[in-house]
Design a protein around this motif. Sequence first.
Motif, mmCIF file in Angstrom:
data_model
loop_
_atom_site.group_PDB
_atom_site.id
_atom_site.type_symbol
_atom_site.label_atom_id
_atom_site.label_comp_id
_atom_site.label_asym_id
_atom_site.label_seq_id
_atom_site.Cartn_x
_atom_site.Cartn_y
_atom_site.Cartn_z
ATOM 1 N N ASN A 224 0.827 -1.210 0.000
ATOM 2 C CA ASN A 224 0.000 0.000 0.000
ATOM 3 C C ASN A 224 0.864 1.263 0.000
ATOM 4 O OD1 ASN A 224 0.489 -1.199 2.710
ATOM 5 N ND2 ASN A 224 -0.263 0.783 3.422
ATOM 6 N N LEU A 225 0.390 2.248 -0.766
ATOM 7 C CA LEU A 225 1.100 3.524 -0.911
ATOM 8 C C LEU A 225 0.543 4.555 0.060
ATOM 9 C CD1 LEU A 225 1.272 3.809 -4.815
ATOM 10 C CD2 LEU A 225 3.103 3.103 -3.272
ATOM 11 N N SER A 226 1.404 5.493 0.462
ATOM 12 C CA SER A 226 0.986 6.595 1.330
ATOM 13 C C SER A 226 1.765 7.848 0.959
ATOM 14 C CB SER A 226 1.228 6.261 2.803
ATOM 15 O OG SER A 226 0.301 5.316 3.279
ATOM 16 N N ASP A 227 1.149 8.984 1.240
ATOM 17 C CA ASP A 227 1.827 10.271 1.101
ATOM 18 C C ASP A 227 2.395 10.684 2.446
ATOM 19 O OD1 ASP A 227 1.967 11.524 -1.487
ATOM 20 O OD2 ASP A 227 -0.223 11.484 -1.517
ATOM 21 N N PHE A 228 3.659 11.046 2.458
ATOM 22 C CA PHE A 228 4.311 11.574 3.656
ATOM 23 C C PHE A 228 4.777 13.003 3.349
ATOM 24 C CE2 PHE A 228 4.638 7.016 3.951
ATOM 25 C CZ PHE A 228 4.396 6.745 5.278
ATOM 26 N N THR A 229 4.809 13.842 4.390
ATOM 27 C CA THR A 229 5.156 15.246 4.192
ATOM 28 C C THR A 229 6.188 15.674 5.223
ATOM 29 O OG1 THR A 229 2.806 15.543 3.647
ATOM 30 C CG2 THR A 229 4.190 17.512 3.699
ATOM 31 N N PHE A 230 7.312 16.174 4.747
ATOM 32 C CA PHE A 230 8.354 16.661 5.651
ATOM 33 C C PHE A 230 7.899 17.954 6.309
ATOM 34 C CE2 PHE A 230 12.533 18.731 6.488
ATOM 35 C CZ PHE A 230 13.000 17.781 7.386
ATOM 36 N N VAL A 231 8.280 18.140 7.563
ATOM 37 C CA VAL A 231 7.759 19.233 8.373
ATOM 38 C C VAL A 231 8.034 20.599 7.752
ATOM 39 C CG1 VAL A 231 9.864 19.194 9.792
ATOM 40 C CG2 VAL A 231 7.778 20.236 10.687
ATOM 41 N N PHE A 258 -4.822 19.726 0.242
ATOM 42 C CA PHE A 258 -3.945 18.638 0.666
ATOM 43 C C PHE A 258 -2.488 19.048 0.443
ATOM 44 C CE2 PHE A 258 -7.773 16.036 -0.341
ATOM 45 C CZ PHE A 258 -7.974 15.548 0.949
ATOM 46 N N ILE A 259 -1.651 18.791 1.450
ATOM 47 C CA ILE A 259 -0.230 19.117 1.381
ATOM 48 C C ILE A 259 0.568 17.817 1.482
ATOM 49 C CG2 ILE A 259 1.659 20.424 2.404
ATOM 50 C CD1 ILE A 259 -0.596 22.135 1.208
ATOM 51 N N THR A 260 1.376 17.532 0.468
ATOM 52 C CA THR A 260 2.201 16.321 0.452
ATOM 53 C C THR A 260 3.593 16.656 -0.070
ATOM 54 O OG1 THR A 260 1.680 15.650 -1.827
ATOM 55 C CG2 THR A 260 0.116 14.995 -0.100
ATOM 56 N N ASN A 261 4.424 15.645 -0.166
ATOM 57 C CA ASN A 261 5.761 15.810 -0.740
ATOM 58 C C ASN A 261 5.779 15.550 -2.240
ATOM 59 O OD1 ASN A 261 7.353 16.145 1.882
ATOM 60 N ND2 ASN A 261 8.982 15.752 0.394
ATOM 61 N N PHE A 262 4.597 15.392 -2.837
ATOM 62 C CA PHE A 262 4.439 15.149 -4.275
ATOM 63 C C PHE A 262 5.009 13.798 -4.698
ATOM 64 C CE2 PHE A 262 4.177 19.841 -5.888
ATOM 65 C CZ PHE A 262 3.168 20.078 -4.981
ATOM 66 N N LYS A 263 5.348 12.933 -3.742
ATOM 67 C CA LYS A 263 6.006 11.675 -4.104
ATOM 68 C C LYS A 263 5.522 10.563 -3.167
ATOM 69 C CE LYS A 263 10.562 9.609 -4.978
ATOM 70 N NZ LYS A 263 12.036 9.795 -4.876
ATOM 71 N N PRO A 264 4.387 9.917 -3.506
ATOM 72 C CA PRO A 264 3.914 8.806 -2.660
ATOM 73 C C PRO A 264 4.928 7.662 -2.661
ATOM 74 C CG PRO A 264 2.210 9.522 -4.209
ATOM 75 C CD PRO A 264 3.480 10.170 -4.635
ATOM 76 N N MET A 265 4.975 6.913 -1.569
ATOM 77 C CA MET A 265 5.836 5.744 -1.487
ATOM 78 C C MET A 265 5.138 4.680 -0.648
ATOM 79 S SD MET A 265 8.765 7.144 1.167
ATOM 80 C CE MET A 265 9.756 5.675 0.926
ATOM 81 N N LYS A 266 5.659 3.464 -0.720
ATOM 82 C CA LYS A 266 5.070 2.394 0.067
ATOM 83 C C LYS A 266 5.203 2.721 1.553
ATOM 84 C CE LYS A 266 5.909 -1.312 -3.282
ATOM 85 N NZ LYS A 266 6.588 -2.612 -3.517
ATOM 86 N N PHE A 267 4.102 2.559 2.265
ATOM 87 C CA PHE A 267 4.101 2.872 3.693
ATOM 88 C C PHE A 267 5.188 2.109 4.418
ATOM 89 C CE2 PHE A 267 2.892 2.067 8.070
ATOM 90 C CZ PHE A 267 2.484 3.312 8.518
ATOM 91 N N TRP A 268 5.325 0.803 4.130
ATOM 92 C CA TRP A 268 6.273 -0.026 4.866
ATOM 93 C C TRP A 268 7.712 0.198 4.414
ATOM 94 C CZ3 TRP A 268 5.021 -1.818 9.308
ATOM 95 C CH2 TRP A 268 3.668 -2.034 9.593
ATOM 96 N N THR A 328 -3.268 8.172 -0.861
ATOM 97 C CA THR A 328 -2.514 9.182 -1.605
ATOM 98 C C THR A 328 -3.462 10.301 -2.026
ATOM 99 O OG1 THR A 328 -2.868 8.013 -3.713
ATOM 100 C CG2 THR A 328 -0.889 7.456 -2.452
ATOM 101 N N PHE A 329 -2.886 11.504 -2.228
ATOM 102 C CA PHE A 329 -3.712 12.689 -2.484
ATOM 103 C C PHE A 329 -3.175 13.483 -3.672
ATOM 104 C CE2 PHE A 329 -3.896 11.687 2.041
ATOM 105 C CZ PHE A 329 -5.264 11.535 2.220
ATOM 106 N N ASN A 330 -4.089 14.152 -4.343
ATOM 107 C CA ASN A 330 -3.756 14.981 -5.492
ATOM 108 C C ASN A 330 -3.217 16.324 -5.005
ATOM 109 O OD1 ASN A 330 -3.921 16.709 -7.823
ATOM 110 N ND2 ASN A 330 -5.253 15.175 -8.758
ATOM 111 N N TYR A 331 -2.068 16.705 -5.553
ATOM 112 C CA TYR A 331 -1.420 17.947 -5.098
ATOM 113 C C TYR A 331 -1.639 19.109 -6.062
ATOM 114 C CZ TYR A 331 2.083 16.381 -8.497
ATOM 115 O OH TYR A 331 2.715 15.951 -9.639
#
Length: 585
Positions: A224-231, A258-268, A328-331
């Motif tokens: 599964n993919l997730s969006d993570f965002t650096f502080v 929605f605020i993301t790093n524009f680069k989803p990656m696998k959660f694990w 994941t979210f649209n940026y």
Amino acid sequence: MEVDDRFVELNARTCVVLGGRGFLGRSLVLRLLKLAKWNVRIADSAESLELDPSEQDSLLSDALVAGRASYFHVDVRNKDQIVAALSGSSVVFYMDYEDSHSNDIYLSYMFIVQGAKNVINACRDCKVRRLIFNSSADVIFDGSRDIQNGEEPLAYPRKFEDMLSDLKAQAEALILFANDIDGLLTCALRPSNVFGPEDTRLVPFVVNQAKSGLAKFIIGNGENLSDFTFVENVTHAHICAEEALDFRMVSVAGKAFFITNFKPMKFWEFISLILEGLGYRRPSVKLPFKMVWNVLLFMKWIHEKFGFSRYNHSTWARYIQLAACTRTFNYVAAHKQLGYSPIVSMEEGITLTIESFSHLRKELSLASLTEFTEESKADKLLGGGRVADILLWREEKKSFTCFLASFLLFYWFFLRGGTFISSVAQLLLCIVVVLYGYGFIPANIYGFPVQKLSATMFGPSDTVVRDSIMGIACLWNRGVHNARSLARGEDWNYFLKAVTFLYLLKLFLSRSLTLLIGMGLVFAFTAFFVYEQYEIEIDGFAKFLFISIMELKSVLASHLPPPLMSFLWCDKLSHQPKEVAMSKR
């Protein structure tokens, strides 16, 4: 007081960072000070501002001395304190409050929902022009379904598993609804899975699970993919939102982004990179999501029924849902309307995060350096070969295949209803028919090559034959040695052990051989695996049990008749070295 020239800004405006001493608040305060065009008011729940050792002689300390930064004690439940902090400011950044009591519904409501109402009313009373609320992507996620490339028009879920997400959604809705009332312009930002230096939630939670041994498990299939965002990207987005509200009011005001790093990656994969960077193992054991979720529900029922549980259900529920679902979210909206783009990449953000949590790094002693190659006790008990790899589920497909084959053999010989001899004969007949038919298959079928069985596969090697004979000989010699020991009548302890073992074996076999073998099959494929996962806990319990038995034995021995005690003492004495026995005499 002398003012540093680098802080002089003729047109400096005043802004307030509510929750300015929290994880995101600190980062935003530093970023606003670096822009050198803001007088920053830091508002938080602490009575006074106490700088950390790392903040001594920093940009923040210099700004406090120069008067470009100031601190206000604010309890968001108290509107008067909010008004005192906001008076004369033009912009309010409403960040997370670290003291929202997640275990108390009433306090959480007062801090999050009632706090949002108080902030809105204070902004209106103080004629604040812009209010930017730091929300969360959790407000549209209920954990029951995946979200792929989610966009802002997604509706709030009807029911949340996580109480804090529910309350955060209510606060966001209140702030967006207050837009364009009494000249107040509002917007909300929804960062997804914020991480970075000084993180107080995600990274510490994962490290704590690694220390307890739970981080070795992967919940779900791990894809599964997730969006993570650096502080720093989140705080940069707040600056972009403030500027957009000032210049592009129609397209931004009253909306969420929605605020993301524009680069989803696998959660694990993200979790693995954090854990590896801090010296822990990557998660490797996959657990079905439904099984983990049912265990969590059972623990929740235990907590509600009996009132004893040390875990936070809402925290675990949120983590399990994030760990198993794609989110994941649209940026595009944030990029076009706010002008936001990440300023720190995922790779750099992960590196900076790992470096900042060096105090949580696993200590690399001589023992830990060999941890990844050292055999566990379960591995040593099983010989550390192919059998260990199968029973410890090192290769899941191979282990499952062996388990399935073992179950089919168990069914064939014990559950099908035939005699043992007839089952062996039928099995051999099936093998002969399959092998004979396999010999007629052509070497190539529609372009697909068929590998033929070589004759050497059916002939055991000299090593296998020699090892088998040696094993049989060792078992025979051991049996003869044990029989001689019993025939001499010297070792009463060994005699009692042998009699007890044979009696229990006879008892089990007389009851149900089928049940015994079935339990052994299940035990073999589960017990060693469980022992390897919880080796320390099981060893500790076994040690406690052994000590308890020895104490019980000593208590019983003190109440035995003297003749029996004398007999047992003589028996023990006869097995001691002659020198010790003579000294006791």
